[in-house]
Motif scaffolding. Structure first.
Motif, PDB file in Angstrom:
ATOM      1  N   ARG A 211       0.817  -1.222   0.000  1.00 43.26           N
ATOM      2  CA  ARG A 211       0.000   0.000   0.000  1.00 43.26           C
ATOM      3  C   ARG A 211       0.850   1.271   0.000  1.00 43.26           C
ATOM      4  NH1 ARG A 211      -3.539  -1.809   5.193  1.00 43.26           N
ATOM      5  NH2 ARG A 211      -3.212  -4.024   4.872  1.00 43.26           N
ATOM      6  N   LEU A 212       1.855   1.276  -0.864  1.00 42.85           N
ATOM      7  CA  LEU A 212       2.728   2.446  -0.973  1.00 42.85           C
ATOM      8  C   LEU A 212       2.145   3.458  -1.949  1.00 42.85           C
ATOM      9  CD1 LEU A 212       6.223   0.706  -1.140  1.00 42.85           C
ATOM     10  CD2 LEU A 212       5.020   1.569   0.871  1.00 42.85           C
ATOM     11  N   GLU A 213       2.421   4.726  -1.695  1.00 40.01           N
ATOM     12  CA  GLU A 213       1.915   5.777  -2.565  1.00 40.01           C
ATOM     13  C   GLU A 213       2.510   5.657  -3.969  1.00 40.01           C
ATOM     14  OE1 GLU A 213       3.595   6.192   0.180  1.00 40.01           O
ATOM     15  OE2 GLU A 213       2.466   7.393   1.647  1.00 40.01           O
ATOM     16  N   GLU A 214       1.710   5.997  -4.957  1.00 41.13           N
ATOM     17  CA  GLU A 214       2.108   5.881  -6.357  1.00 41.13           C
ATOM     18  C   GLU A 214       3.416   6.611  -6.627  1.00 41.13           C
ATOM     19  OE1 GLU A 214       1.467   4.593 -10.335  1.00 41.13           O
ATOM     20  OE2 GLU A 214       0.157   4.219  -8.615  1.00 41.13           O
ATOM     21  N   GLN A 215       3.537   7.845  -6.124  1.00 40.16           N
ATOM     22  CA  GLN A 215       4.696   8.677  -6.440  1.00 40.16           C
ATOM     23  C   GLN A 215       5.955   8.241  -5.701  1.00 40.16           C
ATOM     24  OE1 GLN A 215       2.003   9.611  -4.879  1.00 40.16           O
ATOM     25  NE2 GLN A 215       2.470  10.763  -2.999  1.00 40.16           N
ATOM     26  N   LYS A 216       5.815   7.369  -4.720  1.00 39.42           N
ATOM     27  CA  LYS A 216       6.961   6.947  -3.913  1.00 39.42           C
ATOM     28  C   LYS A 216       7.743   5.817  -4.581  1.00 39.42           C
ATOM     29  CE  LYS A 216       7.966   5.509   0.844  1.00 39.42           C
ATOM     30  NZ  LYS A 216       7.385   5.326   2.189  1.00 39.42           N
ATOM     31  N   VAL A 217       7.066   5.031  -5.411  1.00 37.09           N
ATOM     32  CA  VAL A 217       7.693   3.862  -6.033  1.00 37.09           C
ATOM     33  C   VAL A 217       8.146   4.222  -7.443  1.00 37.09           C
ATOM     34  CG1 VAL A 217       7.403   1.450  -6.693  1.00 37.09           C
ATOM     35  CG2 VAL A 217       6.227   2.344  -4.663  1.00 37.09           C
ATOM     36  N   LEU A 218       9.424   4.034  -7.718  1.00 36.21           N
ATOM     37  CA  LEU A 218      10.005   4.440  -8.990  1.00 36.21           C
ATOM     38  C   LEU A 218      10.630   3.244  -9.701  1.00 36.21           C
ATOM     39  CD1 LEU A 218      11.840   7.572  -7.581  1.00 36.21           C
ATOM     40  CD2 LEU A 218       9.662   7.563  -8.790  1.00 36.21           C
ATOM     41  N   ARG A 219      10.291   3.096 -10.962  1.00 43.80           N
ATOM     42  CA  ARG A 219      10.901   2.030 -11.770  1.00 43.80           C
ATOM     43  C   ARG A 219      12.242   2.523 -12.285  1.00 43.80           C
ATOM     44  NH1 ARG A 219      10.949   0.881 -17.426  1.00 43.80           N
ATOM     45  NH2 ARG A 219      11.560  -1.285 -17.794  1.00 43.80           N
ATOM     46  N   MET A 220      13.308   1.811 -11.917  1.00 41.47           N
ATOM     47  CA  MET A 220      14.647   2.204 -12.341  1.00 41.47           C
ATOM     48  C   MET A 220      15.446   0.970 -12.748  1.00 41.47           C
ATOM     49  SD  MET A 220      15.606   5.256  -9.656  1.00 41.47           S
ATOM     50  CE  MET A 220      16.800   5.918 -10.806  1.00 41.47           C
ATOM     51  N   PRO A 221      15.346   0.542 -14.002  1.00 42.88           N
ATOM     52  CA  PRO A 221      16.152  -0.595 -14.465  1.00 42.88           C
ATOM     53  C   PRO A 221      17.640  -0.260 -14.347  1.00 42.88           C
ATOM     54  CG  PRO A 221      14.491   0.038 -16.094  1.00 42.88           C
ATOM     55  CD  PRO A 221      14.556   1.130 -15.086  1.00 42.88           C
ATOM     56  N   TRP A 222      18.427  -1.224 -13.896  1.00 39.70           N
ATOM     57  CA  TRP A 222      19.865  -0.993 -13.814  1.00 39.70           C
ATOM     58  C   TRP A 222      20.522  -1.240 -15.162  1.00 39.70           C
ATOM     59  CZ3 TRP A 222      21.079  -4.054  -8.665  1.00 39.70           C
ATOM     60  CH2 TRP A 222      20.387  -3.445  -7.615  1.00 39.70           C
ATOM     61  N   GLY A 223      20.218  -2.369 -15.747  1.00 38.89           N
ATOM     62  CA  GLY A 223      20.773  -2.670 -17.060  1.00 38.89           C
ATOM     63  C   GLY A 223      22.140  -3.325 -16.990  1.00 38.89           C
ATOM     64  N   ILE A 224      22.703  -3.583 -18.146  1.00 39.84           N
ATOM     65  CA  ILE A 224      23.988  -4.276 -18.261  1.00 39.84           C
ATOM     66  C   ILE A 224      24.955  -3.417 -19.071  1.00 39.84           C
ATOM     67  CG2 ILE A 224      22.874  -6.527 -18.149  1.00 39.84           C
ATOM     68  CD1 ILE A 224      23.318  -6.740 -21.206  1.00 39.84           C
TER      69      ILE A 224
END
Length: 442
Positions: A211-224
């Motif tokens: 139940r985390l706020e939408e703006q608090k969770v960030l998608r950040m792929p690290w990659g290779i």
């Protein structure tokens, strides 16, 4: 910036972040707890290569309560009173979270009181050492990698700004093991200023499950590192085949996840004789990685009993990035599976090097892959189904080139470390006074 990373620095992923931030001119401090992964209290002996880097300092947090033993009687009494007060606060915190979960009608396992009591003293001692170390460093930002333990301890330290990165198992599986485990993960996530995850699937899980706020969770792929993981390495691959006694025409099936039960290594081992019976020149290669010698020995015995040892190679030594790229270029297909995972970087590396991804049919892999289009999916618990997929790889040689043409573009667009890593610095600058307010990936 003065960046403080909270996580054992032995992980190859942590080493990448440490090296990247240091190369960018940031002052990097890394904190780990004594005893984690068997590490001792002297970072210079444990991680000489990292301690030798410019802008990098490694700190070991010890159990401050254990170190206080041998004090005067009055000092011991004070320590005991502090321990009891801290224990009461932790119990109250856990009890509140437990009641909230019960009222929310969540299915939980019973709290293991004995384990909780046994860990409380050590936790309080480590927490005191952590707070002391953070005060000495005085960082601009604290970033815990994995939520369960390092994230929880970072949250208890009370330091802000505080970022937590979920790695996969720590937020997908660990919270289901006990009430106390769930409460720790939940406490870490709720007290973070930002939570990052590499995939949309995991971001969605964090928002709904905790139940985390939408703006608090960030998608950040690290990659290779696409400068390392790419097609090529022909001479190196030929030499690797020679050193492993693999014929030039033999199709190679690579298991590049660690030799550990959570990666369903048994399914690959059991699939091997089924594949070899239909494709006699196929060779299976298993990398131990961060797995154990004991588990590898168990798998060796299993292979020997199946009669497939002549077509199987076990590699117990550590494999660096360029050597891994050589293994991938040598291989026809790479098998990767886990019960609950991020989009494994081992899969991205295989995609960039042209090996066919053969993956477990979990939702996270559908972010970039489709069965039969640019990968092959299978039930991780079915060795028979895995064997069928691997035989298809061998008997349909056109799959490798067709899949590679699609996967190469996906990796360069979405999983390129060189374009993704700066986004983490941009996130930090959102919280550091005077930092630029740049966009981060959504």
């Amino acid at each position: 910036m003065r960046i403080c990373l909270l996580r054992h620095p032995g992980s190859i992923h942590m080493r990448r972040w440490i090296g990247y931030f240091a190369a960018q001119g940031h002052e990097v401090h890394v904190i780990y707890f004594e005893g984690d992964l068997g590490s001792g209290p002297e970072p210079e002996k444990e991680f000489p290569d990292l301690c030798g880097l410019a802008n990098v300092s490694i700190h070991c947090v010890r159990d401050e309560l254990a170190l206080s033993e041998g004090k005067t009687r009055w000092g011991v009494l004070v320590e005991r009173l502090r321990w009891k007060a801290g224990a009461m606060l932790l119990v109250a915190c856990h009890a509140g979270l437990y009641l909230e979960d019960r009222l929310g009608k969540r299915s939980m396992r019973k709290l293991d009181a004995r384990t909780g009591v046994a860990n409380t003293r050590r936790m309080l001692g480590q927490l005191r050492g952590l707070k002391k170390t953070i005060r000495q460093i005085n960082p601009d930002i604290l970033h815990a990698h994995t939520a369960y333990w390092y994230g929880y301890m970072g949250a208890l330290s009370g330091f802000h700004p505080f970022v937590v990165s979920g790695w996969g198992t720590d937020v997908l599986l660990k919270p289901n093991t006990s009430v106390s485990a769930r409460n720790r993960v939940k406490h870490a996530l709720e007290h973070a200023d930002a939570v990052t995850a590499q995939t949309r699937h995991l971001c969605g899980h964090l928002k709904t499950e905790f139940r985390l706020e939408e703006q608090k969770v960030l998608r950040m792929p690290w990659g290779i590192d696409v400068g390392v993981f790419h097609r090529g390495y022909e001479a190196e691959a030929r030499e690797l085949r020679r050193s492993l006694a693999i014929e030039a025409e033999s199709p190679v099936i690579l298991s590049n996840r660690s030799m550990a039960p959570q990666y369903f290594i048994e399914s690959i081992v059991d699939a091997a004789p089924q594949v070899i019976s239909r494709c006699p020149n196929a060779v299976f290669v298993f990398l131990r990685g961060y797995g154990t010698e004991e588990y590898e020995s168990e798998m060796r015995l299993r292979v020997e009993k199946s009669g497939a040892m002549g077509n199987t190679r076990f590699v117990p030594t550590a494999v660096g990035s360029r050597e891994m790229a050589t293994y991938l270029n040598m291989s026809l297909a790479v098998v990767s599976m886990h019960g609950a995972d991020q989009f494994a970087m081992s899969v991205s590396e295989a995609m960039a090097c042209g090996a066919i991804p053969v993956v477990g049919n979990i939702d996270v892999y559908r972010e970039y892959l489709q069965d039969g289009e640019n990968a092959l999916f299978f039930d991780p618990e079915s060795a028979r189904e895995l064997a069928e997929k691997l035989v298809s790889c061998i008997t349909h040689p056109d799959l490798k080139e067709r899949f590679y043409n699609l996967n190469k573009e996906i990796v360069h667009e979405h999983e390129n470390w060189h374009t993704n890593a700066p986004q983490m610095v941009n996130l930090y600058r959102r919280f550091v006074p005077g930092g630029s307010q740049k966009e981060v990936m959504q």
